[in-house]
Design an enzyme around this catalytic site. Sequence first.
Site, PDB file in Angstrom:
ATOM      1  N   HIS A  18      -7.284  -5.351  -1.278  1.00 31.98           N
ATOM      2  CA  HIS A  18      -6.118  -4.515  -0.972  1.00 31.98           C
ATOM      3  C   HIS A  18      -5.164  -5.207   0.004  1.00 31.98           C
ATOM      4  CE1 HIS A  18      -3.907  -0.755  -0.630  1.00 31.98           C
ATOM      5  NE2 HIS A  18      -3.960  -0.862   0.684  1.00 31.98           N
ATOM      6  N   SER A  25       0.841  -1.196   0.000  1.00 30.38           N
ATOM      7  CA  SER A  25       0.000   0.000   0.000  1.00 30.38           C
ATOM      8  C   SER A  25       0.883   1.257   0.000  1.00 30.38           C
ATOM      9  CB  SER A  25      -0.950  -0.051   1.193  1.00 30.38           C
ATOM     10  OG  SER A  25      -1.899   0.976   1.147  1.00 30.38           O
ATOM     11  N   ASP A  31       3.997  23.963  -1.406  1.00 27.92           N
ATOM     12  CA  ASP A  31       5.394  23.804  -1.809  1.00 27.92           C
ATOM     13  C   ASP A  31       5.951  22.421  -1.450  1.00 27.92           C
ATOM     14  OD1 ASP A  31       5.359  24.235   0.909  1.00 27.92           O
ATOM     15  OD2 ASP A  31       7.072  25.611   0.930  1.00 27.92           O
TER      16      ASP A  31
END
Length: 426
Positions: free
Chosen positions: A405, A144, A352
């Site tokens: 998953h 993951s 940023d």
Amino acid sequence: MITATQRPPGFVLRDHVFRVPLRHHDPDSPEIEIFAREVVAPGTEGLDLPWLVYLQGGPGGKSPRMPFPAWVRQATQEFRVLLLDQRGTGRSTPATRQTLATLDSEHEQAEYLAEFRADAIVRDAELIRRELMGDRPWTVLGQSFGGFCALTYLSFAPEGLREVLITGGVPPLSEGPDEVYRACYPEVLAHNDAYYARYPEDVDTARRVRDHLADQWVLLPTGAVLTPECFQTLGDMLGQASRFDGLHALLEEAFVDGRRGPELSDTFLRGVDGALSFAGSPLYAVLHESIYCQHEASQWSAHRVRSEFPQFDGSGQLVVFTGEMIYPWMFEQDPALGPLRGAAELLAKKADWPALYDLDRLERNDVPVAAAVFHDDMFVNRTLSLRSAERVRGMRTWVTNEFAHDGLRADAAVLERVLGMARGQL
């Protein structure tokens, strides 16, 4: 530094503590601790085994504890396994509402937390590798979010890598959080359909719970208010095969007959609390959207994009559960997150963020890479994953709908398959 050795049945464990700079780019940075557990099979402690470092999912998740999933035993047949508690998690220097309260302002908290993404995790791992192994490379297994970190590792320090194995975690290399959530919300809707097809009686039960919460003030054991929108986030359980049926187990014991009629049972409320509280992994909520950000702000992406999918508005006859999305109201409702609300707002506005991947280097990659891409993954979209895989030279992918998953945890054969692919054996 080795701090302890244990010998539970089937394993020999050695606990390590490493000191690393909080800010790798700042020579005057304060240090934090990173905890890692070395795991080998009995009788192999003195052998010169190759190392495999495991990068856990999350963000904000600690490495597995005993009893280990089956893949750990499988790995110790060949490797010396290092289970790394990524910075801020587990026994590494923690980053929680309690520890962050020692900082003077929410701005300081946000600046501190900005150092807990994949780029810093990878630089920690490189310091640890050199301390343990010198110049020799090791194998990385990323599950993951750990797979996201693995491709950051491949971008920043490929010389440290013998081979890269990824399960359920090939990240979007260029797409930002808005594109990610536009891809993931339809998968969440599909998992809702699959859930209600399996448990049609829960259509009525879920609606009764939602309506009850709309009319009643219900507190969870932690003191958090259980609201209808909070109830919807139980859909995170639908993304893993090991938890999919757990939602039904909660709902089938949701109500009891109290003095004033039906009320939500303590069993249900305790189970919901355990499923939803971020007390054990606050970094998951605080940093979740930032793992997709490169030179852009998330601006609470999941919350904004959700408006494009009116099925989730919570007012229909069918309660549609959400996935692993993080919403700003969570920092008002969860006591573990409340003190971090200001820092989370600042991080959501931060534009940023540095790049996490070097696309030119990935396109020239010569490290063996193999990835299991789970076709019906609710958390990591297969289309975006395969698009990224095409940009990593030599990456081999195995697309399967056999697993959800949590396929690595479900079956050690997943590790065997990707390892064989990386070595050209399959």
